[in-house]
Write a protein that holds these residues in place. Structure first.
Motif, PDB file in Angstrom:
ATOM      1  N   MET A  78       0.804  -1.422  -0.131  1.00  0.00           N
ATOM      2  CA  MET A  78       0.245   0.127  -0.223  1.00  0.00           C
ATOM      3  C   MET A  78       0.400   1.392  -0.250  1.00  0.00           C
ATOM      4  N   HIS A  79       0.204   2.406  -0.583  1.00  0.00           N
ATOM      5  CA  HIS A  79       1.160   3.258  -0.332  1.00  0.00           C
ATOM      6  C   HIS A  79      -0.035   4.791  -0.795  1.00  0.00           C
ATOM      7  N   PHE A  80      -0.057   6.032   0.159  1.00  0.00           N
ATOM      8  CA  PHE A  80      -0.643   6.583   0.722  1.00  0.00           C
ATOM      9  C   PHE A  80      -0.067   8.051   0.043  1.00  0.00           C
ATOM     10  N   ASP A  81      -0.359   8.599  -0.835  1.00  0.00           N
ATOM     11  CA  ASP A  81      -0.276  10.005  -0.830  1.00  0.00           C
ATOM     12  C   ASP A  81      -0.420  11.085   0.062  1.00  0.00           C
ATOM     13  N   PHE A  82       0.051  11.756   0.958  1.00  0.00           N
ATOM     14  CA  PHE A  82      -0.883  12.256   2.004  1.00  0.00           C
ATOM     15  C   PHE A  82      -0.377  13.906   1.481  1.00  0.00           C
ATOM     16  N   SER A  83      -0.059  14.256   0.003  1.00  0.00           N
ATOM     17  CA  SER A  83      -0.724  15.347  -0.482  1.00  0.00           C
ATOM     18  C   SER A  83      -1.708  15.574  -0.928  1.00  0.00           C
ATOM     19  N   SER A  84      -2.374  13.893  -1.202  1.00  0.00           N
ATOM     20  CA  SER A  84      -3.728  14.547  -2.336  1.00  0.00           C
ATOM     21  C   SER A  84      -4.906  15.012  -1.654  1.00  0.00           C
ATOM     22  N   ALA A  85      -5.545  15.459  -2.309  1.00  0.00           N
ATOM     23  CA  ALA A  85      -7.074  15.861  -2.356  1.00  0.00           C
ATOM     24  C   ALA A  85      -8.097  14.954  -1.810  1.00  0.00           C
ATOM     25  N   GLU A  86      -7.370  13.648  -1.914  1.00  0.00           N
ATOM     26  CA  GLU A  86      -7.974  12.411  -1.683  1.00  0.00           C
ATOM     27  C   GLU A  86      -7.950  12.272  -0.449  1.00  0.00           C
ATOM     28  N   PRO A  87      -8.943  12.154  -0.014  1.00  0.00           N
ATOM     29  CA  PRO A  87      -8.661  11.869   2.034  1.00  0.00           C
ATOM     30  C   PRO A  87      -7.575  10.774   1.986  1.00  0.00           C
ATOM     31  N   ILE A  88      -7.097  10.594   2.783  1.00  0.00           N
ATOM     32  CA  ILE A  88      -6.239   9.189   3.740  1.00  0.00           C
ATOM     33  C   ILE A  88      -7.544   7.866   4.071  1.00  0.00           C
ATOM     34  N   TYR A  89      -8.752   8.352   3.942  1.00  0.00           N
ATOM     35  CA  TYR A  89      -9.564   7.093   4.305  1.00  0.00           C
ATOM     36  C   TYR A  89      -9.962   6.650   3.475  1.00  0.00           C
ATOM     37  N   GLN A  90     -10.776   7.151   2.446  1.00  0.00           N
ATOM     38  CA  GLN A  90     -10.233   7.379   0.674  1.00  0.00           C
ATOM     39  C   GLN A  90      -9.853   6.471   0.291  1.00  0.00           C
ATOM     40  N   GLN A  91      -8.408   6.761   0.140  1.00  0.00           N
ATOM     41  CA  GLN A  91      -6.941   5.740  -0.323  1.00  0.00           C
ATOM     42  C   GLN A  91      -6.934   4.267   0.180  1.00  0.00           C
ATOM     43  N   VAL A  92      -7.520   4.688   1.644  1.00  0.00           N
ATOM     44  CA  VAL A  92      -7.283   3.161   1.928  1.00  0.00           C
ATOM     45  C   VAL A  92      -8.397   1.943   2.054  1.00  0.00           C
ATOM     46  N   ALA A  93      -9.710   2.733   1.781  1.00  0.00           N
ATOM     47  CA  ALA A  93     -11.044   1.915   1.488  1.00  0.00           C
ATOM     48  C   ALA A  93     -10.952   1.746  -0.551  1.00  0.00           C
ATOM     49  N   ASP A  94      -9.690   2.743  -1.138  1.00  0.00           N
ATOM     50  CA  ASP A  94      -9.063   2.092  -2.889  1.00  0.00           C
ATOM     51  C   ASP A  94      -8.347   0.923  -2.838  1.00  0.00           C
ATOM     52  N   GLN A  95      -7.643   0.881  -1.696  1.00  0.00           N
ATOM     53  CA  GLN A  95      -5.992   0.213  -2.169  1.00  0.00           C
ATOM     54  C   GLN A  95      -6.369  -0.996  -1.043  1.00  0.00           C
ATOM     55  N   ILE A  96      -7.291  -1.425  -0.600  1.00  0.00           N
ATOM     56  CA  ILE A  96      -7.894  -2.194  -0.292  1.00  0.00           C
ATOM     57  C   ILE A  96      -8.658  -3.105  -0.627  1.00  0.00           C
ATOM     58  N   GLU A  97     -10.063  -1.798  -1.332  1.00  0.00           N
ATOM     59  CA  GLU A  97     -10.886  -3.385  -2.576  1.00  0.00           C
ATOM     60  C   GLU A  97      -9.788  -3.308  -3.978  1.00  0.00           C
ATOM     61  N   GLU A  98      -8.697  -2.120  -4.010  1.00  0.00           N
ATOM     62  CA  GLU A  98      -7.937  -3.249  -5.250  1.00  0.00           C
ATOM     63  C   GLU A  98      -7.492  -4.225  -5.000  1.00  0.00           C
ATOM     64  N   ALA A  99      -6.807  -4.257  -3.897  1.00  0.00           N
ATOM     65  CA  ALA A  99      -6.374  -5.522  -2.950  1.00  0.00           C
ATOM     66  C   ALA A  99      -6.900  -6.461  -3.916  1.00  0.00           C
ATOM     67  N   ILE A 100      -7.914  -6.849  -2.829  1.00  0.00           N
ATOM     68  CA  ILE A 100      -9.606  -7.714  -3.282  1.00  0.00           C
ATOM     69  C   ILE A 100      -9.697  -8.201  -4.914  1.00  0.00           C
ATOM     70  N   PHE A 101      -9.655  -7.084  -5.557  1.00  0.00           N
ATOM     71  CA  PHE A 101      -9.590  -7.254  -6.999  1.00  0.00           C
ATOM     72  C   PHE A 101      -8.658  -7.551  -7.919  1.00  0.00           C
ATOM     73  N   ALA A 102      -7.883  -7.652  -7.350  1.00  0.00           N
ATOM     74  CA  ALA A 102      -5.904  -8.460  -8.121  1.00  0.00           C
ATOM     75  C   ALA A 102      -5.999  -9.803  -7.386  1.00  0.00           C
ATOM     76  N   GLY A 103      -6.956  -9.719  -6.026  1.00  0.00           N
ATOM     77  CA  GLY A 103      -6.464 -11.311  -6.085  1.00  0.00           C
ATOM     78  C   GLY A 103      -5.841 -11.318  -4.916  1.00  0.00           C
ATOM     79  N   ALA A 104      -5.036 -10.308  -4.361  1.00  0.00           N
ATOM     80  CA  ALA A 104      -3.831 -10.430  -3.387  1.00  0.00           C
ATOM     81  C   ALA A 104      -4.205 -10.161  -1.770  1.00  0.00           C
ATOM     82  N   PHE A 105      -5.985  -9.835  -1.868  1.00  0.00           N
ATOM     83  CA  PHE A 105      -6.710 -10.533  -0.575  1.00  0.00           C
ATOM     84  C   PHE A 105      -7.699 -11.826  -1.137  1.00  0.00           C
ATOM     85  N   VAL A 106      -7.251 -13.065  -0.937  1.00  0.00           N
ATOM     86  CA  VAL A 106      -8.057 -13.783  -1.285  1.00  0.00           C
ATOM     87  C   VAL A 106      -9.646 -13.926  -0.572  1.00  0.00           C
ATOM     88  N   GLU A 107     -11.143 -14.359  -1.273  1.00  0.00           N
ATOM     89  CA  GLU A 107     -12.559 -14.478  -0.492  1.00  0.00           C
ATOM     90  C   GLU A 107     -11.900 -15.356   1.080  1.00  0.00           C
TER      91      GLU A 107
END
Length: 123
Positions: free
Chosen positions: A1-30
């Motif tokens: 995971m990588h977080f951009d603390f200077s981004s306009a996107e809130p960190i909590y949304q980045q957390v959600a997006d990156q976990i979702e991406e990991a599920i999508f990519a199969g890094a976190f299996v059902e």
């Protein structure tokens, strides 16, 4: 995971997006456990409440579930839900702008189809 603390996107949304991406990519299996709020907050120096807020977005979307005393787990069918969501937004997010740009460039429908076919041949 990588977080951009200077981004306009809130960190909590980045957390959600990156976990979702990991599920999508199969890094976190059902059915498997994802890193805890504490682990993520400690590793990336993020407030645990911020991490939990991001995870709660995924709980609301029924992608992950809280198991009392055990942690957060990827729900069955989560990857398929993400795929369905991404397919539904694909037109708005990609195709629409592709068509607008191709018209600006004076490309015909057949020109664009040819470019898409070329892309498939090279992938």
């Amino acid at each position: 995971m990588h977080f951009d603390f200077s981004s306009a996107e809130p960190i909590y949304q980045q957390v959600a997006d990156q976990i979702e991406e990991a599920i999508f990519a199969g890094a976190f299996v059902e059915g498997t456990q994802i890193p805890s709020t504490t682990e993520i907050s400690r590793e990336f120096k993020i407030n645990p409440a911020t991490v939990l807020k991001g995870m709660n977005i995924l709980v609301e979307q029924q992608l992950i579930e809280k198991r009392r005393g055990l942690g957060m787990f990827v729900m069955s069918g989560a990857q398929n839900k993400i795929i369905a969501k991404r397919k539904a937004s694909f037109y708005e997010d990609y195709v629409k702008s592709l068509i607008i740009e191709s018209k600006k460039l004076g490309l015909s429908r057949s020109d664009l189809q040819g470019l898409i076919e070329k892309g498939y041949r090279h992938e």
